[in-house]
Design a protein around this motif. Structure first.
Motif: not given
Length: 413
Positions: A229-238
């Protein structure tokens, strides 16, 4: 042999002195410290006037003095209110967020569990609800024949959705209940493109944004979105919540856990890792920069760190399995010395009879309950179908009997 192996299994130091949740008392919302007034109103609209002991204990370790300084392992029986225990502090903490992006992830092992985990609205003062179900994963929801117990089974998402909008947060669901295209449209916000203008695909990708702050997902569908999925990211997951931990650790589920942990490590680690094999992050210039800590207790740990909350009614004590979670100074919360414990106000009864007479005894029991709703657990899918067919031939019952098993399509269930 197995008993000897269990006795010889070492117990992790942090599990030797757990916090006994049973020592806490129900806390009225008016006395709950730091509760956002908007969340208080949302809880009251759900019919909740006080929090259960496990919810109070988790609140103190997250919003109270604990302030999410440690990862939490919660071993609490079914029906004790575990779902709201993690949903409420996560929503409260994220209520001040300025930019919408995926910051909290709740993972459950199967779609049915994601759709049927206990609601925060469970009350130990209502009536029995029984049904005809073949599912050992919820077999702990034992039947109480005479006294009063209510256990509702809505979606985990519904618990979040009941309180998150009160503070401006959005909740998404990725469990395979709908097509992946439908899920993508709900999870990813795409820019509005004007007709007649040519756009660079790379520019469009940079404009993709998360449409949710909190995601409830199963491991398989989560990996589908991570990989495709383009645009799906866990980069900011807290925040990472692992519900039904035992089952998630027992089965690989496409190596979802190592993948999630890898994608949320510090920038220095990911720079040389395989994280680059996944789709690039969108959000343009928005970045969550994680660095390796150097202070005592945080050395080689990414900061800001990914807070983990793991929950189970039968939490494993196997060090090898728990090591997969990479917990940070974990705090163990449990209900007394007994590992397996049912809610205190649950009453159970046993009726001994010949195997061939069980359906007749069940019919008599259903007749004695009148029009009360019921759940009947069976040992297999075949037994569920056979018993449902049999009970439907008893016209004197005057109750609707429905089957819930793997034989049915998901839309029917």
């Amino acid at each position: 042999m197995e008993e000897a192996k269990k006795k010889s299994m070492p117990v992790l130091p942090w599990m030797r002195s757990p916090v006994d949740v049973s020592l806490f008392e129900d806390c009225p919302l008016d006395h709950l410290p730091c509760l956002d007034p908007r969340l208080k109103v949302a809880l009251q609209n759900m019919g909740i006037s006080s929090l259960f002991p496990v919810q109070v204990a988790v609140w103190q370790e997250t919003i109270g003095p604990g302030l999410f300084e440690r990862d939490l392992c919660i071993n609490s029986p079914t029906g004790s209110g575990k779902t709201l225990s993690y949903a409420l502090p996560i929503v409260q903490t994220l209520s001040n967020r300025a930019v919408r992006c995926l910051r909290a992830l709740v993972v459950l092992p199967t779609r049915d569990l994601a759709l049927q985990v206990n609601s925060a609205r469970c009350k130990y003062c209502c009536k029995n609800i029984f049904g005809l179900i073949a599912d050992h994963s919820i077999a702990e929801m034992c039947v109480q024949f005479d006294s009063l117990l209510f256990i509702s089974l809505p979606q985990v998402k519904d618990v979040f959705a009941a309180i998150a909008p009160a503070v401006g947060l959005s909740v998404g669901l990725a469990v395979g209940q709908s097509s992946i295209a439908d899920e993508i449209s709900e999870l990813i916000k795409r820019p509005k493109l004007e007709a007649g203008i040519c756009y660079d695909p790379e520019d469009v990708l940079q404009e993709l944004q998360s449409a949710v702050d909190i995601l409830v997902a199963t491991p398989g569908r989560l990996m589908d979105h991570i990989n495709a999925t383009r645009g799906f990211t866990l980069e900011h997951l807290c925040y990472l919540v692992v519900d039904e931990t035992d089952r998630l650790l027992r089965e690989a589920y496409q190596a979802w856990l190592p993948t999630v942990l890898q994608l949320t490590r510090s920038d220095n680690e990911n720079r040389f890792s395989d994280a680059s094999t996944f789709l690039p992050s969108a959000f343009g210039s928005l970045k969550t920069i994680r660095r390796c800590g150097v202070e005592r207790g945080f050395k080689d740990k990414p900061y800001p760190r990914l807070v983990k909350m793991v929950l189970s009614a039968t939490l494993t004590q196997d060090p090898n399995k728990l090591a997969q979670l990479d917990l940070h100074h974990p705090l163990f919360l449990t209900t007394g010395e007994t590992r397996y414990k049912l809610p205190e106000r649950l009453e159970s009864y046993k009726l001994i009879c010949e195997s061939k007479l069980k359906p007749l005894y069940l019919v008599a029991l259903l007749q004695s309950l009148g029009e009360e709703k019921c759940i009947v657990f069976t040992s297999s899918v075949e037994s569920t179908h056979r018993l449902c067919t049999l009970l439907n031939h008893f016209g004197e019952l005057r109750i609707k009997i429905k089957e819930y098993s793997g034989l049915q399509r998901q839309s029917v269930r």
